[in-house]
Design a protein around this motif. Structure first.
Motif, PDB file in Angstrom:
ATOM      1  N   VAL A 299       0.817  -1.226   0.000  1.00  0.00           N
ATOM      2  CA  VAL A 299       0.000   0.000   0.000  1.00  0.00           C
ATOM      3  C   VAL A 299       0.848   1.274   0.000  1.00  0.00           C
ATOM      4  N   ALA A 300       2.175   1.131  -0.099  1.00  0.00           N
ATOM      5  CA  ALA A 300       3.053   2.302   0.028  1.00  0.00           C
ATOM      6  C   ALA A 300       2.800   3.343  -1.053  1.00  0.00           C
ATOM      7  N   ARG A 301       2.532   2.908  -2.273  1.00  0.00           N
ATOM      8  CA  ARG A 301       2.308   3.885  -3.353  1.00  0.00           C
ATOM      9  C   ARG A 301       1.060   4.706  -3.101  1.00  0.00           C
ATOM     10  N   ASP A 302      -0.039   4.048  -2.726  1.00  0.00           N
ATOM     11  CA  ASP A 302      -1.269   4.794  -2.421  1.00  0.00           C
ATOM     12  C   ASP A 302      -1.090   5.661  -1.180  1.00  0.00           C
ATOM     13  N   PHE A 303      -0.322   5.171  -0.220  1.00  0.00           N
ATOM     14  CA  PHE A 303      -0.061   5.978   0.980  1.00  0.00           C
ATOM     15  C   PHE A 303       0.622   7.285   0.597  1.00  0.00           C
ATOM     16  N   ALA A 304       1.611   7.221  -0.274  1.00  0.00           N
ATOM     17  CA  ALA A 304       2.322   8.430  -0.695  1.00  0.00           C
ATOM     18  C   ALA A 304       1.400   9.389  -1.441  1.00  0.00           C
ATOM     19  N   ARG A 305       0.455   8.847  -2.201  1.00  0.00           N
ATOM     20  CA  ARG A 305      -0.477   9.698  -2.948  1.00  0.00           C
ATOM     21  C   ARG A 305      -1.501  10.363  -2.037  1.00  0.00           C
ATOM     22  N   LEU A 306      -1.842   9.708  -0.935  1.00  0.00           N
ATOM     23  CA  LEU A 306      -2.904  10.210  -0.062  1.00  0.00           C
ATOM     24  C   LEU A 306      -2.390  11.053   1.098  1.00  0.00           C
ATOM     25  N   SER A 307      -1.084  11.172   1.269  1.00  0.00           N
ATOM     26  CA  SER A 307      -0.550  11.872   2.432  1.00  0.00           C
ATOM     27  C   SER A 307       0.570  12.816   2.039  1.00  0.00           C
ATOM     28  N   ASP A 308       0.755  13.839   2.854  1.00  0.00           N
ATOM     29  CA  ASP A 308       1.914  14.710   2.720  1.00  0.00           C
ATOM     30  C   ASP A 308       2.438  14.989   4.124  1.00  0.00           C
ATOM     31  N   THR A 309       3.350  15.934   4.255  1.00  0.00           N
ATOM     32  CA  THR A 309       3.988  16.158   5.557  1.00  0.00           C
ATOM     33  C   THR A 309       3.005  16.655   6.611  1.00  0.00           C
ATOM     34  N   ASP A 310       1.873  17.233   6.192  1.00  0.00           N
ATOM     35  CA  ASP A 310       0.914  17.788   7.157  1.00  0.00           C
ATOM     36  C   ASP A 310      -0.187  16.804   7.528  1.00  0.00           C
ATOM     37  N   THR A 311      -0.251  15.667   6.828  1.00  0.00           N
ATOM     38  CA  THR A 311      -1.334  14.707   7.049  1.00  0.00           C
ATOM     39  C   THR A 311      -1.151  13.946   8.354  1.00  0.00           C
ATOM     40  N   LEU A 312      -2.226  13.866   9.126  1.00  0.00           N
ATOM     41  CA  LEU A 312      -2.233  13.033  10.326  1.00  0.00           C
ATOM     42  C   LEU A 312      -2.625  11.613   9.922  1.00  0.00           C
ATOM     43  N   VAL A 313      -1.760  10.660  10.202  1.00  0.00           N
ATOM     44  CA  VAL A 313      -2.015   9.264   9.856  1.00  0.00           C
ATOM     45  C   VAL A 313      -2.555   8.564  11.094  1.00  0.00           C
ATOM     46  N   VAL A 314      -3.826   8.192  11.033  1.00  0.00           N
ATOM     47  CA  VAL A 314      -4.549   7.722  12.216  1.00  0.00           C
ATOM     48  C   VAL A 314      -5.006   6.276  12.013  1.00  0.00           C
TER      49      VAL A 314
ATOM     50  N   ALA B 289      -2.263   0.016  13.569  1.00  0.00           N
ATOM     51  CA  ALA B 289      -1.243   0.940  14.063  1.00  0.00           C
ATOM     52  C   ALA B 289       0.150   0.507  13.616  1.00  0.00           C
ATOM     53  N   GLU B 290       0.417  -0.798  13.619  1.00  0.00           N
ATOM     54  CA  GLU B 290       1.723  -1.277  13.172  1.00  0.00           C
ATOM     55  C   GLU B 290       1.939  -0.937  11.696  1.00  0.00           C
ATOM     56  N   LEU B 291       0.894  -1.085  10.906  1.00  0.00           N
ATOM     57  CA  LEU B 291       0.982  -0.764   9.487  1.00  0.00           C
ATOM     58  C   LEU B 291       1.198   0.736   9.283  1.00  0.00           C
ATOM     59  N   ALA B 292       0.421   1.562   9.989  1.00  0.00           N
ATOM     60  CA  ALA B 292       0.522   3.020   9.837  1.00  0.00           C
ATOM     61  C   ALA B 292       1.884   3.530  10.292  1.00  0.00           C
ATOM     62  N   ARG B 293       2.379   2.995  11.394  1.00  0.00           N
ATOM     63  CA  ARG B 293       3.673   3.433  11.922  1.00  0.00           C
ATOM     64  C   ARG B 293       4.792   3.168  10.907  1.00  0.00           C
ATOM     65  N   ARG B 294       4.783   1.986  10.325  1.00  0.00           N
ATOM     66  CA  ARG B 294       5.843   1.662   9.369  1.00  0.00           C
ATOM     67  C   ARG B 294       5.733   2.510   8.100  1.00  0.00           C
ATOM     68  N   LEU B 295       4.529   2.729   7.616  1.00  0.00           N
ATOM     69  CA  LEU B 295       4.353   3.533   6.414  1.00  0.00           C
ATOM     70  C   LEU B 295       4.892   4.947   6.608  1.00  0.00           C
ATOM     71  N   CYS B 296       4.623   5.535   7.762  1.00  0.00           N
ATOM     72  CA  CYS B 296       5.150   6.875   8.043  1.00  0.00           C
ATOM     73  C   CYS B 296       6.675   6.847   8.078  1.00  0.00           C
ATOM     74  N   ARG B 297       7.226   5.803   8.678  1.00  0.00           N
ATOM     75  CA  ARG B 297       8.670   5.739   8.838  1.00  0.00           C
ATOM     76  C   ARG B 297       9.397   5.530   7.515  1.00  0.00           C
ATOM     77  N   VAL B 298       8.905   4.617   6.688  1.00  0.00           N
ATOM     78  CA  VAL B 298       9.653   4.271   5.477  1.00  0.00           C
ATOM     79  C   VAL B 298       9.412   5.259   4.335  1.00  0.00           C
ATOM     80  N   THR B 299       8.278   5.954   4.338  1.00  0.00           N
ATOM     81  CA  THR B 299       8.001   6.899   3.256  1.00  0.00           C
ATOM     82  C   THR B 299       8.395   8.327   3.621  1.00  0.00           C
TER      83      THR B 299
END
Length: 246
Positions: free
Chosen positions: A111-126, A144-154
């Motif tokens: 889901v990393a590609r869609d995550f990058a398209r749906l978020s930017d530096t101001d987006t709260l990932v909940v 939460a484990e999925l969201a935490r890693r997506l924020c970290r790696v992207t």
């Protein structure tokens, strides 16, 4: 030093020890799935509805399904990597209930590609929260484990697990009708008073494992929007592919 040794030991084990597919338990050449179970997955590819993310039968100048045109969901966008079938179900159940947290890198990559398209530096990932009783039983929140890693790696988004809480325990959604699901989730979520300032006007990306009818994500989105957030979108690993019921 201890962390470095642990990491080195983990890499060595991955090189030396055989891997088992998390679905069929046959040999897999890397942590995750064997080739056969890979073929059982059904990725969701374009064209999709720009609002709800359901696959469309053909490309449209304005890619919007009929249901979203007449009755749009309370989310700016929904995206999923996979169709929810027998293979993705077993994969997600292992991640969700089987302590298979080693799948986090593999699933986040889907889901990393869609995550990058749906978020930017101001987006709260909940991540969609668990009730405290369920959390104590399961010991972790897979979303939460999925969201935490997506924020970290992207490097995108701000991981914000405390913005949304589940204040009321709900029965399992399995087997419930759409109306029963709505009733089951009514008032289940809340935004703590201390989080409202951080939430005010900011875009939010909800992260969960599966969307079936959308009742959970819709209720969470209504709670966030009602508490002053900006646009709310959602990202999930898999979704049931069928038109939304009226």
């Amino acid at each position: 030093m201890i962390r470095q040794l642990s990491h080195a030991g983990s890499k060595l084990a991955n090189l030396v020890l055989p891997h088992q597919c998390v679905i069929c338990r046959c040999f897999a050449d890397s942590t995750g799935l064997c080739a056969g179970c890979w073929r059982g997955l059904a990725p969701i590819a374009a064209p999709v509805c720009r609002r709800c993310g359901l696959p469309l039968g053909h490309t449209l100048s304005d890619p919007l399904c009929a249901v979203c045109f007449t009755d749009p969901p309370p989310l700016a966008a929904i995206r999923a990597a996979l169709q929810y079938n027998d293979s993705s179900r077993q994969l997600i159940l292992a991640f969700k209930h089987g302590d298979a947290l080693q799948l986090t890198p593999f699933l986040s990559a889907l889901v990393a590609r869609d995550f990058a398209r749906l978020s930017d530096t101001d987006t709260l990932v909940v991540p969609v929260p668990l009730h405290s009783r369920r959390y104590l039983k399961r010991r972790y929140n897979q979303s939460a484990e999925l969201a935490r890693r997506l924020c970290r790696v992207t490097g995108a988004g701000q991981f914000a697990p405390h913005v949304l809480t589940r204040r009321r325990a709900t029965v399992s959604q399995g087997g419930l009708s759409r109306r029963q699901r709505r009733r089951n989730l009514a008032g289940a979520f809340s935004v703590p008073e201390g989080a409202r300032g951080m939430l005010a006007g900011r875009p939010v990306l909800l992260v969960d494992d599966v969307i079936t009818t959308g009742a959970t994500l819709f209720e969470a989105a209504r709670c966030l929007s009602g508490s002053g957030s900006g646009d709310v979108s959602a990202l999930v690993l898999a979704r049931v592919v069928r038109p939304r019921e009226a």
